[in-house]
Scaffold this motif. Structure first.
Motif, PDB file in Angstrom:
ATOM      1  N   ILE A  15       0.845  -1.202   0.000  1.00 20.33           N
ATOM      2  CA  ILE A  15       0.000   0.000   0.000  1.00 20.33           C
ATOM      3  C   ILE A  15       0.880   1.250   0.000  1.00 20.33           C
ATOM      4  O   ILE A  15       0.632   2.209  -0.739  1.00 20.33           O
ATOM      5  CB  ILE A  15      -0.949  -0.007   1.218  1.00 20.33           C
ATOM      6  CG1 ILE A  15      -1.998  -1.115   1.055  1.00 20.33           C
ATOM      7  CG2 ILE A  15      -1.637   1.353   1.378  1.00 20.33           C
ATOM      8  CD1 ILE A  15      -2.826  -1.370   2.303  1.00 20.33           C
ATOM      9  N   TYR A  16       1.925   1.234   0.821  1.00 23.33           N
ATOM     10  CA  TYR A  16       2.836   2.372   0.869  1.00 23.33           C
ATOM     11  C   TYR A  16       3.509   2.579  -0.481  1.00 23.33           C
ATOM     12  O   TYR A  16       3.661   3.722  -0.945  1.00 23.33           O
ATOM     13  CB  TYR A  16       3.887   2.182   1.963  1.00 23.33           C
ATOM     14  CG  TYR A  16       4.915   3.289   1.995  1.00 23.33           C
ATOM     15  CD1 TYR A  16       4.641   4.498   2.633  1.00 23.33           C
ATOM     16  CD2 TYR A  16       6.140   3.148   1.348  1.00 23.33           C
ATOM     17  CE1 TYR A  16       5.573   5.532   2.644  1.00 23.33           C
ATOM     18  CE2 TYR A  16       7.080   4.172   1.351  1.00 23.33           C
ATOM     19  CZ  TYR A  16       6.792   5.356   2.001  1.00 23.33           C
ATOM     20  OH  TYR A  16       7.702   6.381   1.996  1.00 23.33           O
ATOM     21  N   CYS A  19       1.145   4.276  -2.761  1.00 22.53           N
ATOM     22  CA  CYS A  19       0.995   5.691  -2.411  1.00 22.53           C
ATOM     23  C   CYS A  19       2.224   6.494  -2.828  1.00 22.53           C
ATOM     24  O   CYS A  19       2.110   7.614  -3.353  1.00 22.53           O
ATOM     25  CB  CYS A  19       0.756   5.841  -0.912  1.00 22.53           C
ATOM     26  SG  CYS A  19      -0.808   5.177  -0.334  1.00 22.53           S
ATOM     27  N   THR A  58       0.476  -3.403 -10.464  1.00 20.94           N
ATOM     28  CA  THR A  58      -0.358  -3.789  -9.320  1.00 20.94           C
ATOM     29  C   THR A  58      -0.181  -5.226  -8.870  1.00 20.94           C
ATOM     30  O   THR A  58      -0.902  -5.681  -7.977  1.00 20.94           O
ATOM     31  CB  THR A  58      -1.845  -3.565  -9.665  1.00 20.94           C
ATOM     32  OG1 THR A  58      -2.170  -4.336 -10.834  1.00 20.94           O
ATOM     33  CG2 THR A  58      -2.143  -2.101  -9.909  1.00 20.94           C
ATOM     34  N   LEU A  61      -0.122  -5.828  -5.229  1.00 21.08           N
ATOM     35  CA  LEU A  61      -1.333  -5.497  -4.481  1.00 21.08           C
ATOM     36  C   LEU A  61      -2.385  -6.598  -4.531  1.00 21.08           C
ATOM     37  O   LEU A  61      -3.328  -6.576  -3.738  1.00 21.08           O
ATOM     38  CB  LEU A  61      -1.958  -4.205  -5.023  1.00 21.08           C
ATOM     39  CG  LEU A  61      -1.250  -2.898  -4.663  1.00 21.08           C
ATOM     40  CD1 LEU A  61      -1.837  -1.741  -5.465  1.00 21.08           C
ATOM     41  CD2 LEU A  61      -1.353  -2.607  -3.161  1.00 21.08           C
ATOM     42  N   LEU A  70      -9.619  -5.267   0.495  1.00 21.46           N
ATOM     43  CA  LEU A  70      -9.404  -3.828   0.334  1.00 21.46           C
ATOM     44  C   LEU A  70     -10.331  -3.288  -0.742  1.00 21.46           C
ATOM     45  O   LEU A  70     -10.536  -3.921  -1.777  1.00 21.46           O
ATOM     46  CB  LEU A  70      -7.943  -3.550  -0.029  1.00 21.46           C
ATOM     47  CG  LEU A  70      -6.904  -4.110   0.946  1.00 21.46           C
ATOM     48  CD1 LEU A  70      -5.493  -3.749   0.480  1.00 21.46           C
ATOM     49  CD2 LEU A  70      -7.138  -3.619   2.367  1.00 21.46           C
ATOM     50  N   PHE A  75      -8.473   3.044  -3.164  1.00 27.10           N
ATOM     51  CA  PHE A  75      -7.318   3.261  -4.048  1.00 27.10           C
ATOM     52  C   PHE A  75      -7.603   4.400  -5.029  1.00 27.10           C
ATOM     53  O   PHE A  75      -6.736   5.248  -5.273  1.00 27.10           O
ATOM     54  CB  PHE A  75      -6.994   1.985  -4.823  1.00 27.10           C
ATOM     55  CG  PHE A  75      -6.322   0.913  -4.012  1.00 27.10           C
ATOM     56  CD1 PHE A  75      -4.991   1.039  -3.635  1.00 27.10           C
ATOM     57  CD2 PHE A  75      -7.014  -0.221  -3.619  1.00 27.10           C
ATOM     58  CE1 PHE A  75      -4.357   0.048  -2.889  1.00 27.10           C
ATOM     59  CE2 PHE A  75      -6.396  -1.218  -2.872  1.00 27.10           C
ATOM     60  CZ  PHE A  75      -5.070  -1.080  -2.502  1.00 27.10           C
ATOM     61  N   VAL A 109      -6.095   6.295   2.739  1.00 23.14           N
ATOM     62  CA  VAL A 109      -5.017   5.371   3.091  1.00 23.14           C
ATOM     63  C   VAL A 109      -5.363   4.671   4.403  1.00 23.14           C
ATOM     64  O   VAL A 109      -5.153   3.465   4.571  1.00 23.14           O
ATOM     65  CB  VAL A 109      -3.673   6.110   3.215  1.00 23.14           C
ATOM     66  CG1 VAL A 109      -2.554   5.128   3.540  1.00 23.14           C
ATOM     67  CG2 VAL A 109      -3.353   6.870   1.934  1.00 23.14           C
ATOM     68  N   LEU A 112      -7.831   1.803   3.963  1.00 27.74           N
ATOM     69  CA  LEU A 112      -7.154   0.577   3.540  1.00 27.74           C
ATOM     70  C   LEU A 112      -6.406  -0.051   4.717  1.00 27.74           C
ATOM     71  O   LEU A 112      -6.454  -1.270   4.931  1.00 27.74           O
ATOM     72  CB  LEU A 112      -6.170   0.875   2.409  1.00 27.74           C
ATOM     73  CG  LEU A 112      -6.767   1.353   1.080  1.00 27.74           C
ATOM     74  CD1 LEU A 112      -5.652   1.832   0.152  1.00 27.74           C
ATOM     75  CD2 LEU A 112      -7.578   0.255   0.409  1.00 27.74           C
ATOM     76  N   SER A 113      -5.742   0.785   5.477  1.00 29.02           N
ATOM     77  CA  SER A 113      -4.857   0.293   6.532  1.00 29.02           C
ATOM     78  C   SER A 113      -5.616  -0.391   7.665  1.00 29.02           C
ATOM     79  O   SER A 113      -5.171  -1.426   8.174  1.00 29.02           O
ATOM     80  CB  SER A 113      -4.025   1.446   7.098  1.00 29.02           C
ATOM     81  OG  SER A 113      -3.262   2.066   6.084  1.00 29.02           O
TER      82      SER A 113
END
Length: 255
Positions: A15-16, A19, A58, A61, A70, A75, A109, A112-113
């Motif tokens: 995810i990071y 981003c 991706t 992911l 998610l 996103f 974010v 998602l987290s």
């Protein structure tokens, strides 16, 4: 993220990385049309991932999306936030626009987290809302001069007008003697968001909030140092000494 179990840690790294990649496109992806085109490619890649089509962008992911369920919309919201920076240099947005920006680049974010962390659904979205905004407001206050050098100013128009600061160039706004009035209001606002996030985390399983508690603790340290330094010129970029980071880890039982 190192405090997380392997599957969660790897998901957060992915995810990071996403981003970081879209942020780099928005900030350094060439001309504005080139930046927007780059973000469009990321949008297409996310859509393809949720349609079952793997792309090089991706592939990392796919497992986190499947395992942690998610949401595609989060996103895409992050990309929407990067497009706000990519289309034009944001300068003194109104309060509603600033809040939308914070939701897209930070709270999305968080949404998602919290699924990766295992926060309960009834509190996860609220936690993402409050902690995301707390972190982003802290970032905005910490990065005032760095953003101004890029032609950006995220301080809300209404607060600048209330403080009697003419909205001209970012550097002129930041040199105004009344700037500390605006900084004080946003400091208080960020602390309120941290408090709301802490109240939510106190009702959750401790294991599920290890990472967000640590993020909140570290960013509270940044906020406190910003308050101590103040917002009058000359300002220096605030950093948290390694010793304070270790104390935060110990305080939250993460080592």
């Amino acid at each position: 993220m190192r405090v997380l179990p392997k599957a969660q840690r790897q998901a957060m790294y992915e995810i990071y990385a996403f981003c970081r990649a879209v942020d780099d496109v928005a900030d350094e992806g060439g001309t504005r049309p080139e930046r927007l085109a780059g973000l469009k490619r990321w949008r297409d890649a996310i859509e393809a991932a949720y349609a079952g089509r793997t792309t090089a962008a991706t592939i990392g992911l796919l497992e986190p999306i499947r395992h942690f369920k998610l949401a595609r919309v989060d996103f895409l919201a992050i990309i929407d936030g990067m497009e706000m920076d990519g289309r034009e240099d944001i300068q003194a947005p109104d309060e509603a626009t600033l809040d939308l920006y914070c939701d897209r680049v930070a709270s999305a974010v968080g949404r998602l987290s919290v699924k990766v962390f295992g926060v309960s659904p009834e509190r996860g979205e609220d936690l993402a809302h409050h902690l995301g905004r707390a972190l982003q407001l802290t970032n905005i206050l910490r990065d005032l001069d760095e953003d101004a050098a890029m032609g950006r100013l995220y301080l809300p128009r209404e607060l600048l007008e209330q403080a009697g600061i003419p909205i001209t160039t970012p550097t002129a706004v930041l040199a105004h003697p009344n700037l500390p009035q605006v900084g004080a209001i946003l400091l208080k606002r960020a602390r309120g968001q941290f408090d709301a996030a802490d109240a939510l985390m106190a009702r959750e399983r401790r294991r599920a909030t290890r990472a967000p508690r640590l993020m909140g603790a570290v960013y509270r340290l940044i906020l406190a140092r910003l308050e101590q330094q103040g917002f009058a010129v000359p300002r220096h970029r605030v950093k948290v000494p390694k010793s304070r980071l270790i104390l935060a880890l110990l305080r939250h039982g993460l080592v």
